[in-house]
Motif scaffolding. Structure first.
Motif, PDB file in Angstrom:
ATOM      1  N   LEU A  48       0.724  -1.255   0.011  1.00 59.13           N
ATOM      2  CA  LEU A  48       0.020   0.005  -0.003  1.00 59.13           C
ATOM      3  C   LEU A  48       0.882   1.271   0.119  1.00 59.13           C
ATOM      4  O   LEU A  48       0.539   2.137  -0.760  1.00 59.13           O
ATOM      5  N   ALA A  49       1.977   1.315   0.750  1.00 58.40           N
ATOM      6  CA  ALA A  49       2.859   2.563   0.895  1.00 58.40           C
ATOM      7  C   ALA A  49       3.437   2.773  -0.544  1.00 58.40           C
ATOM      8  O   ALA A  49       3.375   3.970  -0.876  1.00 58.40           O
ATOM      9  N   ASP A  50       3.765   1.637  -1.026  1.00 51.22           N
ATOM     10  CA  ASP A  50       4.531   1.846  -2.464  1.00 51.22           C
ATOM     11  C   ASP A  50       3.484   2.144  -3.410  1.00 51.22           C
ATOM     12  O   ASP A  50       3.659   2.936  -4.338  1.00 51.22           O
ATOM     13  N   LEU A  51       2.338   1.534  -3.359  1.00 50.09           N
ATOM     14  CA  LEU A  51       1.334   1.761  -4.565  1.00 50.09           C
ATOM     15  C   LEU A  51       0.852   3.067  -4.289  1.00 50.09           C
ATOM     16  O   LEU A  51       0.739   3.717  -5.305  1.00 50.09           O
ATOM     17  N   ALA A  52       0.498   3.594  -3.137  1.00 49.93           N
ATOM     18  CA  ALA A  52       0.351   5.147  -3.146  1.00 49.93           C
ATOM     19  C   ALA A  52       0.910   6.053  -3.443  1.00 49.93           C
ATOM     20  O   ALA A  52       0.367   7.258  -4.345  1.00 49.93           O
ATOM     21  N   ARG A  53       2.544   5.865  -3.579  1.00 46.07           N
ATOM     22  CA  ARG A  53       3.249   6.616  -4.069  1.00 46.07           C
ATOM     23  C   ARG A  53       3.501   6.690  -5.510  1.00 46.07           C
ATOM     24  O   ARG A  53       4.071   7.395  -6.113  1.00 46.07           O
ATOM     25  N   ALA A  54       3.059   5.439  -5.999  1.00 44.31           N
ATOM     26  CA  ALA A  54       2.972   5.550  -7.428  1.00 44.31           C
ATOM     27  C   ALA A  54       2.113   5.855  -8.334  1.00 44.31           C
ATOM     28  O   ALA A  54       1.956   5.884  -9.476  1.00 44.31           O
ATOM     29  N   ILE A  55       0.731   6.202  -7.454  1.00 39.52           N
ATOM     30  CA  ILE A  55      -0.386   6.953  -8.006  1.00 39.52           C
ATOM     31  C   ILE A  55      -0.092   8.457  -7.896  1.00 39.52           C
ATOM     32  O   ILE A  55      -0.057   9.018  -7.097  1.00 39.52           O
ATOM     33  N   ASP A  56       0.022   8.846  -9.268  1.00 39.65           N
ATOM     34  CA  ASP A  56       0.280  10.306  -9.375  1.00 39.65           C
ATOM     35  C   ASP A  56      -1.508  10.837  -9.419  1.00 39.65           C
ATOM     36  O   ASP A  56      -1.930  11.321 -10.464  1.00 39.65           O
ATOM     37  N   GLY A  57      -1.947  11.325  -8.252  1.00 39.66           N
ATOM     38  CA  GLY A  57      -3.324  11.636  -8.120  1.00 39.66           C
ATOM     39  C   GLY A  57      -3.853  11.729  -6.929  1.00 39.66           C
ATOM     40  O   GLY A  57      -3.154  11.104  -5.813  1.00 39.66           O
ATOM     41  N   PRO A  58      -4.853  12.411  -6.570  1.00 40.60           N
ATOM     42  CA  PRO A  58      -5.427  12.387  -5.087  1.00 40.60           C
ATOM     43  C   PRO A  58      -6.071  11.250  -4.694  1.00 40.60           C
ATOM     44  O   PRO A  58      -6.963  10.676  -5.562  1.00 40.60           O
ATOM     45  N   ILE A  59      -5.506  10.629  -3.749  1.00 34.08           N
ATOM     46  CA  ILE A  59      -5.989   9.156  -3.066  1.00 34.08           C
ATOM     47  C   ILE A  59      -6.283   9.297  -1.686  1.00 34.08           C
ATOM     48  O   ILE A  59      -5.698  10.339  -0.790  1.00 34.08           O
ATOM     49  N   GLU A  60      -7.053   8.430  -1.179  1.00 25.16           N
ATOM     50  CA  GLU A  60      -7.230   8.351   0.572  1.00 25.16           C
ATOM     51  C   GLU A  60      -6.731   6.964   0.799  1.00 25.16           C
ATOM     52  O   GLU A  60      -6.674   6.046   0.115  1.00 25.16           O
ATOM     53  N   MET A  61      -6.369   7.139   2.099  1.00 24.26           N
ATOM     54  CA  MET A  61      -5.939   5.478   2.627  1.00 24.26           C
ATOM     55  C   MET A  61      -6.723   5.155   3.657  1.00 24.26           C
ATOM     56  O   MET A  61      -6.944   6.052   4.543  1.00 24.26           O
ATOM     57  N   ASP A  62      -7.174   3.986   3.921  1.00 31.30           N
ATOM     58  CA  ASP A  62      -7.575   3.559   4.956  1.00 31.30           C
ATOM     59  C   ASP A  62      -7.417   1.925   5.553  1.00 31.30           C
ATOM     60  O   ASP A  62      -6.732   1.396   4.432  1.00 31.30           O
ATOM     61  N   PHE A  63      -7.401   1.462   6.409  1.00 29.38           N
ATOM     62  CA  PHE A  63      -7.117   0.170   6.900  1.00 29.38           C
ATOM     63  C   PHE A  63      -8.074  -0.677   7.523  1.00 29.38           C
ATOM     64  O   PHE A  63      -8.981  -0.263   8.113  1.00 29.38           O
ATOM     65  N   MET A  64      -7.891  -2.094   7.349  1.00 29.86           N
ATOM     66  CA  MET A  64      -8.841  -3.021   7.812  1.00 29.86           C
ATOM     67  C   MET A  64      -7.847  -4.221   8.571  1.00 29.86           C
ATOM     68  O   MET A  64      -6.960  -4.265   8.145  1.00 29.86           O
ATOM     69  N   ALA A  65      -8.264  -4.489   9.527  1.00 27.56           N
ATOM     70  CA  ALA A  65      -7.966  -5.970  10.204  1.00 27.56           C
ATOM     71  C   ALA A  65      -8.764  -6.798  10.253  1.00 27.56           C
ATOM     72  O   ALA A  65      -9.837  -6.505  10.788  1.00 27.56           O
ATOM     73  N   VAL A  66      -8.279  -8.168   9.968  1.00 27.07           N
ATOM     74  CA  VAL A  66      -9.340  -9.143  10.145  1.00 27.07           C
ATOM     75  C   VAL A  66      -8.454 -10.487  10.607  1.00 27.07           C
ATOM     76  O   VAL A  66      -7.290 -10.334  10.837  1.00 27.07           O
ATOM     77  N   SER A  67      -9.396 -11.217  11.270  1.00 22.41           N
ATOM     78  CA  SER A  67      -8.718 -12.560  11.749  1.00 22.41           C
ATOM     79  C   SER A  67      -9.584 -13.626  11.591  1.00 22.41           C
ATOM     80  O   SER A  67     -10.870 -13.761  11.469  1.00 22.41           O
ATOM     81  N   SER A  68      -8.897 -14.790  11.479  1.00 23.11           N
ATOM     82  CA  SER A  68      -9.798 -16.045  11.204  1.00 23.11           C
ATOM     83  C   SER A  68     -10.094 -16.734  12.310  1.00 23.11           C
ATOM     84  O   SER A  68      -9.833 -16.339  13.537  1.00 23.11           O
ATOM     85  N   TYR A  69     -11.463 -17.453  12.343  1.00 27.77           N
ATOM     86  CA  TYR A  69     -11.786 -18.068  13.551  1.00 27.77           C
ATOM     87  C   TYR A  69     -11.041 -19.115  13.575  1.00 27.77           C
ATOM     88  O   TYR A  69     -11.393 -20.385  12.870  1.00 27.77           O
ATOM     89  N   GLY A  70      -9.968 -19.328  14.718  1.00 33.05           N
ATOM     90  CA  GLY A  70      -9.404 -20.292  14.723  1.00 33.05           C
ATOM     91  C   GLY A  70      -8.269 -21.068  13.532  1.00 33.05           C
ATOM     92  O   GLY A  70      -8.417 -20.205  12.595  1.00 33.05           O
ATOM     93  N   SER A  71      -7.897 -21.975  13.753  1.00 32.36           N
ATOM     94  CA  SER A  71      -6.811 -22.548  12.658  1.00 32.36           C
ATOM     95  C   SER A  71      -7.118 -22.959  11.139  1.00 32.36           C
ATOM     96  O   SER A  71      -6.888 -22.719  10.510  1.00 32.36           O
ATOM     97  N   SER A  72      -8.190 -23.604  11.600  1.00 34.28           N
ATOM     98  CA  SER A  72      -8.884 -24.144  10.387  1.00 34.28           C
ATOM     99  C   SER A  72      -9.741 -23.486   9.663  1.00 34.28           C
ATOM    100  O   SER A  72     -10.196 -23.698   8.299  1.00 34.28           O
ATOM    101  N   ALA A  73     -10.151 -22.130  10.140  1.00 38.25           N
ATOM    102  CA  ALA A  73     -11.099 -21.362   9.594  1.00 38.25           C
ATOM    103  C   ALA A  73     -10.706 -20.472   8.309  1.00 38.25           C
ATOM    104  O   ALA A  73     -11.521 -20.078   7.647  1.00 38.25           O
ATOM    105  N   LYS A  74      -9.356 -20.391   8.366  1.00 38.89           N
ATOM    106  CA  LYS A  74      -8.956 -19.878   7.354  1.00 38.89           C
ATOM    107  C   LYS A  74      -9.197 -20.209   6.059  1.00 38.89           C
ATOM    108  O   LYS A  74      -9.772 -19.680   4.909  1.00 38.89           O
TER     109      LYS A  74
END
Ligand code: PRP
Length: 179
Positions: A48-74
């Motif tokens: 994201l950090a590199d892609l954002a700087r490779a886009i010559d134009g106005p953009i915004e950035m936001d983030f999500m974090a997700v987690s799997s339910y247990g090991s087999s849930a992935k």
């Protein structure tokens, strides 16, 4: 750290070139449009950090974090949102930046979840695609570099939270994770 890599798949320079090309295409495609880049923590941060700087134009950035339910849930694709977007994406152009599409289940869940918020558009850019392992079909508008079905680390991808800071993408020595 470097000694644990049996093969470099994509060098720092190759990644830079690919990200630059992708950024230029995105800037062209979204010219005159508003755009929010969404990264899923933590693997996609470098991309994201590199892609954002490779886009010559106005953009915004936001983030999500997700987690799997247990090991087999992935593999079941059931994920839980740990951190949601801060931005209301209704009526906005959203581009998800992912580090890798493996089974594709994380993206499938995210696409469904974000689509329900009625963005104007919703697309995916992925730096890497693992060859022949997708369990679901992901429509990736900006597809990435193909990697084999091996344990791949670097440029955001980890093993036990390490190796993310390698500037290249490589195959991890199996003796590291079979210890
Ligand atoms: C990785 C990667 C993708 C997902 C891809 O994240 O960043 O989000 O797995 O796998 P899939 O296509 O099989 O769903 P991970 O859960 O390892 O978390 P991380 O980004 O913090 O490393």
């Amino acid at each position: 750290m470097h000694q644990d890599i049996v093969k470099v798949l994509y060098s720092k320079e190759e990644i830079e070139a690919h990200v630059r090309k992708m950024g230029a295409q995105i800037a062209k495609d979204y010219q005159g449009e508003d755009l929010i880049l969404v990264a899923v923590l933590r693997g996609a941060v470098m991309f994201l950090a590199d892609l954002a700087r490779a886009i010559d134009g106005p953009i915004e950035m936001d983030f999500m974090a997700v987690s799997s339910y247990g090991s087999s849930a992935k593999s079941s694709g059931v994920v839980r949102i740990i951190k949601d977007l801060d931005t209301d994406i209704k009526g906005r152009n959203v581009l998800i930046a992912e580090d890798i599409v493996d089974s594709g289940l994380t993206l499938k869940y995210l696409l469904k979840n974000l689509a329900s918020r009625q963005p104007k558009s919703l697309e995916v850019a992925s730096l890497l695609i693992k060859e022949g392992v997708q369990q679901v079909n992901i429509d990736c508008k900006y597809p990435g570099l193909v990697v084999p079905n091996e344990f791949v680390v670097g440029y955001g991808l980890d093993y036990g939270e390490r190796y993310r800071n390698l500037p290249y993408v490589g195959i991890l020595d199996s003796t590291v994770y079979k210890k």
